[in-house]
Enzyme design. Structure first.
Site, mmCIF file in Angstrom:
data_model
loop_
_atom_site.group_PDB
_atom_site.id
_atom_site.type_symbol
_atom_site.label_atom_id
_atom_site.label_comp_id
_atom_site.label_asym_id
_atom_site.label_seq_id
_atom_site.Cartn_x
_atom_site.Cartn_y
_atom_site.Cartn_z
ATOM 1 N N LYS A 191 3.951 1.019 1.870
ATOM 2 C CA LYS A 191 3.840 0.855 3.321
ATOM 3 C C LYS A 191 4.157 -0.590 3.647
ATOM 4 C CE LYS A 191 0.844 -0.146 6.535
ATOM 5 N NZ LYS A 191 1.801 -0.696 7.502
ATOM 6 N N GLU A 266 -4.153 -9.548 -2.578
ATOM 7 C CA GLU A 266 -3.580 -10.898 -2.394
ATOM 8 C C GLU A 266 -3.742 -11.234 -0.920
ATOM 9 O OE1 GLU A 266 -2.414 -12.665 -4.849
ATOM 10 O OE2 GLU A 266 -2.374 -11.093 -6.358
ATOM 11 N N GLU A 399 -6.933 -19.318 9.481
ATOM 12 C CA GLU A 399 -5.522 -19.260 9.101
ATOM 13 C C GLU A 399 -4.686 -19.047 10.370
ATOM 14 O OE1 GLU A 399 -4.205 -15.855 6.819
ATOM 15 O OE2 GLU A 399 -2.885 -17.124 5.611
HETATM 16 P P1 NAD Z 1 -2.277 -7.753 7.849
HETATM 17 O O1 NAD Z 1 -3.482 -7.766 6.984
HETATM 18 O O2 NAD Z 1 -2.431 -7.614 9.310
HETATM 19 O O3 NAD Z 1 -1.294 -6.566 7.410
HETATM 20 C C1 NAD Z 1 -0.810 -6.453 6.085
HETATM 21 C C2 NAD Z 1 -0.433 -4.999 5.841
HETATM 22 O O4 NAD Z 1 -1.621 -4.216 5.877
HETATM 23 C C3 NAD Z 1 0.491 -4.414 6.914
HETATM 24 O O5 NAD Z 1 1.388 -3.542 6.289
HETATM 25 C C4 NAD Z 1 -0.484 -3.669 7.800
HETATM 26 O O6 NAD Z 1 0.108 -2.598 8.505
HETATM 27 C C5 NAD Z 1 -1.474 -3.147 6.775
HETATM 28 N N1 NAD Z 1 -2.798 -2.822 7.309
HETATM 29 C C6 NAD Z 1 -3.447 -3.367 8.362
HETATM 30 N N2 NAD Z 1 -4.658 -2.772 8.532
HETATM 31 C C7 NAD Z 1 -4.778 -1.849 7.541
HETATM 32 C C8 NAD Z 1 -5.800 -0.921 7.170
HETATM 33 N N3 NAD Z 1 -6.938 -0.828 7.852
HETATM 34 N N4 NAD Z 1 -5.588 -0.145 6.087
HETATM 35 C C9 NAD Z 1 -4.459 -0.234 5.373
HETATM 36 N N5 NAD Z 1 -3.444 -1.075 5.693
HETATM 37 C C10 NAD Z 1 -3.599 -1.884 6.757
HETATM 38 O O7 NAD Z 1 -1.460 -9.056 7.480
HETATM 39 P P2 NAD Z 1 -0.086 -9.536 8.105
HETATM 40 O O8 NAD Z 1 -0.351 -10.100 9.458
HETATM 41 O O9 NAD Z 1 0.953 -8.485 7.949
HETATM 42 O O10 NAD Z 1 0.310 -10.706 7.080
HETATM 43 C C11 NAD Z 1 -0.208 -11.970 7.146
HETATM 44 C C12 NAD Z 1 -1.344 -12.159 6.169
HETATM 45 O O11 NAD Z 1 -0.909 -11.848 4.845
HETATM 46 C C13 NAD Z 1 -1.821 -13.586 6.117
HETATM 47 O O12 NAD Z 1 -3.216 -13.609 6.084
HETATM 48 C C14 NAD Z 1 -1.239 -14.097 4.811
HETATM 49 O O13 NAD Z 1 -1.952 -15.182 4.256
HETATM 50 C C15 NAD Z 1 -1.314 -12.882 3.960
HETATM 51 N N6 NAD Z 1 -0.388 -12.986 2.827
HETATM 52 C C16 NAD Z 1 -0.927 -13.137 1.576
HETATM 53 C C17 NAD Z 1 -0.067 -13.296 0.482
HETATM 54 C C18 NAD Z 1 -0.601 -13.524 -0.908
HETATM 55 O O14 NAD Z 1 0.149 -13.374 -1.863
HETATM 56 N N7 NAD Z 1 -1.871 -13.889 -1.063
HETATM 57 C C19 NAD Z 1 1.317 -13.274 0.680
HETATM 58 C C20 NAD Z 1 1.808 -13.109 1.976
HETATM 59 C C21 NAD Z 1 0.944 -12.959 3.045
#
Ligand code: NAD
Length: 509
Positions: A191, A266, A399
């Site tokens: 996803k 992550e 963040e």
């Molecule tokens: P997000 O948590 O909003 O979404 C990430 C993914 O999770 C998306 O595909 C989203 O649709 C899905 N998602 C959201 N709610 C969910 C749920 N309840 N159940 C299952 N899936 C769900 O994050 P974002 O805004 O897409 O990305 C930014 C974040 O990602 C930042 O916090 C960033 O630091 C983090 N990030 C971490 C790494 C790492 O390697 N540690 C790398 C890149 C980004």
């Protein structure tokens, strides 16, 4: 500025009216009056298509397909060489379409095309190659200390992997999880983010064009609370590999607990970038700018808290702020652009809102602080530096995920370490210094998964990458990915004839 139709025709991008999931190698429509989310180009604000959300039924079909491929098809039973050949053929198909994949990411996320082409797509290809190599050298263990037995420990694929990626680096991050899961013999339901539906759909299509058997990788497209939630709570999923925000990670861990599903997380970061008076100033300025501004500042590993030692603060900040104010913000397809637009409207509004948050906490805005002038459309934000006097300011604790750095001045090395650790996150850290003792003290005492010394943002796929504290659970990397995507099995064999105690020899009455 161009329009999307022109970009699509120049870069060979097909713009489907509806962007759907892929199950069993075929498009998976949602016939039940699905939610249609407009896919918006962040540079022009044009709608270039609609994401047709995968609902629970499509998620069910995707998991069933991956389940069949794992339980009944050859995939997990192939020899390593056979599976590697298939993955590398699919990887070659991605390589053959790398210009298109880079251009879609520039259009969909606003990443400068040069970065998408020069870094993101090559890294994505490398992820598949790397994990094929890892799988080829994986070895088990044997123990013979008990004398009578040989204990053989082997690793097997876990099964169906639910892989969830964020929007900021869609091909790099989804291929990181996909490469490891597939090379180790799992099947997958991917996803991607609802903000990058086309990138992920095209990537999975190309993997199939490259000969990946239908059902080995399935795709569901949709919002987190709908599609994502249905996926992570599905009892047919054996392991979850998640990359995204910390709040989402906590929800996913709670869902995973219901089925005791294995999970790797992550998550977010708010990493300290420590510049000591013993630093080479020029490279510290160069590296600190890269640490906060690469990938439009939308990076988990950004050096978003800049800590500068008081004795060099004036000189360092003069150079840093001047350069930050000069950064070329603009069209992601222009090769001169250093920062493109932020990825979508809500995110742009969130990053902008932190300017007022910073001011309310008493920060001084040293540069930027608003929409970038010169654009009447698009989510262009001025790279922003805010000088704060307390690590408790929200811009130091939360963040922001944009080209927005919170700067603090400190006196002693111990002060810098204390500030760095005063955070719920612990993803990465940076230190700039030519004093080896100081560097080693920072490395020992700052609680983060990675510490970069006199360099920004370097990754070695072999080394573990992941976070302490609320930045994650588990790691990506050579051994760590193997741990997430395999189960260990112990097989015990007697090394000679056994004399077993005989029970049940008495006469029963
Ligand atoms: P997000 O948590 O909003 O979404 C990430 C993914 O999770 C998306 O595909 C989203 O649709 C899905 N998602 C959201 N709610 C969910 C749920 N309840 N159940 C299952 N899936 C769900 O994050 P974002 O805004 O897409 O990305 C930014 C974040 O990602 C930042 O916090 C960033 O630091 C983090 N990030 C971490 C790494 C790492 O390697 N540690 C790398 C890149 C980004």
């Amino acid at each position: 500025m161009w329009n999307v139709a022109k970009i699509a025709s120049e870069h060979g991008i097909t713009l489907p009216e509806r962007i759907q999931g892929i199950v069993d190698g075929r498009p998976c429509a949602n016939p039940d009056d699905p939610y249609l989310m407009p896919a918006v180009c962040p540079a022009t604000e044009e709608v270039y298509g609609h994401l047709e959300e995968s609902g629970p039924e499509q998620v069910d079909a995707a998991v069933a397909s991956a389940r069949r491929s794992f339980d009944e098809s050859d995939w997990p039973r192939l020899s390593h060489n056979e599976r590697k050949k298939m993955i590398l053929r699919a990887r070659d198909a991605l390589a053959a379409n790398s210009d298109e994949l880079a251009a879609i990411q520039a259009m969909e996320v606003g990443l400068p095309l040069a970065q998408a082409k020069g870094m993101h797509v090559p890294r994505s290809l490398e992820n598949f190659e790397f994990f094929c190599e890892v799988a080829g050298t994986m070895a088990g263990e044997t123990f013979n200390q008990t004398g009578a037995y040989l204990s053989i420990v082997t690793r097997e694929p876990v099964g169906v992997a639910a892989l969830i990626a964020p929007w900021n680096a869609p091909t790099v991050l989804s291929s990181m999880k996909l490469g490891a899961a597939l090379a180790l013999g799992n099947t997958a339901v991917l996803k991607g983010s609802e903000h990058t539906p086309l990138t992920i759909q095209r990537m999975v299509e190309i993997l199939h064009e490259g000969g990946l058997p239908p059902g080995v990788v399935n795709l569901v497209n949709g919002r987190g609370p709908v599609t994502g939630e249905a996926l992570v709570s599905h009892p047919g999923v054996d392991v979850i590999g998640f990359i995204g925000g910390t709040a989402t990670g906590k929800r996913i861990m709670a869902s995973a607990a219901q089925n005791v599903t294995k999970v790797g997380l992550e998550l977010g970061g708010k990493s300290a970038n420590i510049v000591l008076e013993s630093a080479d100033l020029e490279s510290a300025v160069d590296g600190s700018l890269l640490a906060i501004l690469s990938g439009n500042g939308e990076q988990c590993l950004a050096g978003s808290r800049l800590l500068v030692q008081r004795s060099i603060a004036d000189e360092f900040l003069d150079q840093f702020v001047q350069r930050m104010a000069n950064v070329r913000v603009g069209d992601p397809f222009d090769s001169a652009t250093e920062i493109g637009p932020l990825a979508f409207a809500d995110h742009y509004a969130k990053v902008l809102s932190y300017v007022d948050v910073a001011k309310e906490d008493g920060a001084e805005i040293l540069c930027g602080g608003g929409p970038h002038p010169g654009f009447d459309k698009g989510y262009f934000f001025q790279p922003t530096a805010a000088l704060v006097d307390s690590n408790q300011a929200r811009v130091c604790q939360e963040e922001i995920f944009g080209p927005f750095v919170a700067i603090q001045v400190f006196d002693t090395l111990d002060d810098a370490i204390a500030i760095a650790n005063d955070s719920e996150f612990g993803l990465v850290g940076y230190v700039w210094s030519n004093d080896l003792d100081a560097v080693m003290q920072v490395s020992r005492e700052v609680r983060t998964g990675t510490m970069w010394v006199n360099t920004p943002l370097t990754r070695d796929l072999r080394a573990p990458f992941g976070g302490y504290k609320s930045s994650g659970l588990g790691r990506d990397g050579l051994q760590s990915s193997v741990e997430l995507f395999t189960e260990e099995k112990t097989t015990m064999i007697p090394t000679g004839p056994l004399t077993l105690p005989k029970i049940g020899m008495g006469s029963s009455k």
